[in-house]
Design a protein around this motif. Sequence first.
Motif, PDB file in Angstrom:
ATOM      1  N   PHE A 136       0.821  -1.210   0.000  1.00 44.85           N
ATOM      2  CA  PHE A 136       0.000   0.000   0.000  1.00 44.85           C
ATOM      3  C   PHE A 136       0.856   1.262   0.000  1.00 44.85           C
ATOM      4  O   PHE A 136       0.532   2.241  -0.681  1.00 44.85           O
ATOM      5  CB  PHE A 136      -0.940   0.005   1.203  1.00 44.85           C
ATOM      6  N   GLY A 137       1.951   1.249   0.740  1.00 43.48           N
ATOM      7  CA  GLY A 137       2.793   2.440   0.784  1.00 43.48           C
ATOM      8  C   GLY A 137       3.358   2.786  -0.575  1.00 43.48           C
ATOM      9  O   GLY A 137       3.329   3.948  -1.008  1.00 43.48           O
ATOM     10  N   LEU A 138       3.873   1.773  -1.270  1.00 48.38           N
ATOM     11  CA  LEU A 138       4.466   2.042  -2.580  1.00 48.38           C
ATOM     12  C   LEU A 138       3.402   2.318  -3.633  1.00 48.38           C
ATOM     13  O   LEU A 138       3.476   3.313  -4.362  1.00 48.38           O
ATOM     14  CB  LEU A 138       5.331   0.869  -3.025  1.00 48.38           C
ATOM     15  N   LEU A 139       2.399   1.448  -3.735  1.00 54.45           N
ATOM     16  CA  LEU A 139       1.457   1.553  -4.847  1.00 54.45           C
ATOM     17  C   LEU A 139       0.429   2.668  -4.645  1.00 54.45           C
ATOM     18  O   LEU A 139       0.077   3.363  -5.609  1.00 54.45           O
ATOM     19  CB  LEU A 139       0.755   0.214  -5.058  1.00 54.45           C
ATOM     20  N   ASP A 222      10.850   5.836   2.385  1.00 49.98           N
ATOM     21  CA  ASP A 222      11.729   6.119   3.514  1.00 49.98           C
ATOM     22  C   ASP A 222      11.388   5.257   4.725  1.00 49.98           C
ATOM     23  O   ASP A 222      10.322   5.396   5.314  1.00 49.98           O
ATOM     24  CB  ASP A 222      11.623   7.601   3.878  1.00 49.98           C
ATOM     25  N   ASN A 223      12.315   4.398   5.099  1.00 54.33           N
ATOM     26  CA  ASN A 223      12.192   3.609   6.321  1.00 54.33           C
ATOM     27  C   ASN A 223      13.142   4.085   7.415  1.00 54.33           C
ATOM     28  O   ASN A 223      13.097   3.556   8.528  1.00 54.33           O
ATOM     29  CB  ASN A 223      12.524   2.138   6.016  1.00 54.33           C
ATOM     30  N   VAL A 224      13.992   5.062   7.103  1.00 60.98           N
ATOM     31  CA  VAL A 224      15.139   5.354   7.952  1.00 60.98           C
ATOM     32  C   VAL A 224      15.159   6.773   8.496  1.00 60.98           C
ATOM     33  O   VAL A 224      15.413   7.005   9.678  1.00 60.98           O
ATOM     34  CB  VAL A 224      16.450   5.059   7.171  1.00 60.98           C
ATOM     35  N   GLY A 225      14.924   7.775   7.631  1.00 60.56           N
ATOM     36  CA  GLY A 225      15.020   9.168   8.053  1.00 60.56           C
ATOM     37  C   GLY A 225      16.467   9.618   8.222  1.00 60.56           C
ATOM     38  O   GLY A 225      17.409   8.993   7.725  1.00 60.56           O
ATOM     39  N   GLY A 226      16.657  10.740   8.922  1.00 63.32           N
ATOM     40  CA  GLY A 226      17.993  11.226   9.220  1.00 63.32           C
ATOM     41  C   GLY A 226      18.746  11.735   8.016  1.00 63.32           C
ATOM     42  O   GLY A 226      18.171  12.207   7.032  1.00 63.32           O
ATOM     43  N   ARG A 241       7.292  11.665  -5.377  1.00 63.49           N
ATOM     44  CA  ARG A 241       6.519  11.236  -4.221  1.00 63.49           C
ATOM     45  C   ARG A 241       7.459  10.656  -3.179  1.00 63.49           C
ATOM     46  O   ARG A 241       8.231   9.731  -3.480  1.00 63.49           O
ATOM     47  CB  ARG A 241       5.486  10.171  -4.617  1.00 63.49           C
ATOM     48  N   VAL A 242       7.386  11.200  -1.970  1.00 61.19           N
ATOM     49  CA  VAL A 242       8.196  10.719  -0.855  1.00 61.19           C
ATOM     50  C   VAL A 242       7.256  10.050   0.146  1.00 61.19           C
ATOM     51  O   VAL A 242       6.357  10.695   0.686  1.00 61.19           O
ATOM     52  CB  VAL A 242       8.977  11.864  -0.189  1.00 61.19           C
ATOM     53  N   ARG A 272       5.487  15.748  -3.307  1.00 62.37           N
ATOM     54  CA  ARG A 272       4.604  15.437  -2.199  1.00 62.37           C
ATOM     55  C   ARG A 272       5.301  14.502  -1.221  1.00 62.37           C
ATOM     56  O   ARG A 272       5.977  13.551  -1.615  1.00 62.37           O
ATOM     57  CB  ARG A 272       3.338  14.749  -2.720  1.00 62.37           C
ATOM     58  N   VAL A 273       5.114  14.777   0.083  1.00 59.93           N
ATOM     59  CA  VAL A 273       5.584  13.889   1.149  1.00 59.93           C
ATOM     60  C   VAL A 273       4.367  13.446   1.945  1.00 59.93           C
ATOM     61  O   VAL A 273       3.537  14.279   2.331  1.00 59.93           O
ATOM     62  CB  VAL A 273       6.578  14.600   2.089  1.00 59.93           C
ATOM     63  N   GLU A 274       4.256  12.145   2.175  1.00 55.02           N
ATOM     64  CA  GLU A 274       3.092  11.655   2.922  1.00 55.02           C
ATOM     65  C   GLU A 274       3.477  10.450   3.773  1.00 55.02           C
ATOM     66  O   GLU A 274       4.157   9.533   3.321  1.00 55.02           O
ATOM     67  CB  GLU A 274       1.972  11.268   1.953  1.00 55.02           C
ATOM     68  N   GLY A 275       3.052  10.473   5.025  1.00 57.08           N
ATOM     69  CA  GLY A 275       3.211   9.333   5.914  1.00 57.08           C
ATOM     70  C   GLY A 275       1.941   8.513   5.945  1.00 57.08           C
ATOM     71  O   GLY A 275       0.883   8.963   5.507  1.00 57.08           O
TER      72      GLY A 275
END
Length: 337
Positions: A136-139, A222-226, A241-242, A272-275
């Motif tokens: 779901f996150g990717l698609l 993004d699984n890591v951040g920083g 898309r992030v 766009r950035v979305e969590g």
Amino acid sequence: MSNINRQITLASRPVGYPKVSDFKLVESPIPTPKAGEILVRAIYLSLDPYQRGRMSDAPSYARPVQIGEVMTGEIVGKVMVSQHPEFKEGDIVAGLLGWQEYAVSDGTGVRKIDPTLAPISTALGVLGMPGMTAYFGLLDLGKPQPGETVVVSGAAGAVGSIVGQIAKIKGCRVVGIAGGERKVNYLLKELGFDAAFDYKTVQNYGQKLKELCPAGIDVYFDNVGGSITDAVFPLINIKARVVICGQISQYNLEKPELGPRCLRYLIMKRARVEGFLIFDYASRYKEALQQLAEWVKTGKLMYHEDIAEGIENAPEAFIGMLKGRNIGKQLVKISEP
């Protein structure tokens, strides 16, 4: 069957990385299910980065584990006793039943697993929450298109490894970021990533990403951040898309890191950035699991499991996972199927 139920409880709230002493192994009698309940014997326990957040009492999307409470976590197990009309003795099930050898449930959030489809451990990995998170996150948020460049951080983990493979299925060029030569080789030689690098040996992330992504970055998972994520923003393309899935580099910090201010790139590139949280997609779990199972069956989707043995070794395995020692899904085998 022994009458003892061994459980791992939270002994203290960690400062920085958790320590084994932050957990406590306790024993209690095996509970007896009442009318409308089932008793489940755990076979595999899932260890996941989100559990670190549940050890903290800082405000979050879920209630923290209390001191002395059984650690939260999903298990796959066997129904030993059923007083519930929808479950029978011998059913294989999965649910958030905690770090313990036996658990009683009223069936809420517990799903049956078909052991003929795939090994039952996959219900905690590629055919479970990590697989659906990647799907779901990717698609849904990343919306990858054929020919686009997709960059995945934490690419050798339970979610990242699946994200990269789905992106390849969708015709994308995939670049993975992972820690250690063993993981990079896994991405390139076993999962078919187009490029990958070891963040532990690369000094300049931005320069390396520019080298591996000459056409820029269309999707960043993004699984890591920083600092790794900071290096991505200058390279994103127009309408990039992030997808923010995790921030594992930040979970164990004693003090917040100060980083570059990157929001200007969203304006420049109209990006766009979305969590997201996987629970947002509960009504569509069946869709994801059917597609993931088909990809696994046809060999398009590979998976790897690191399995520790015994409930008593769950804390050490959990700490190792947070430090990146595992490849793919980290599990603990609690008992024989």
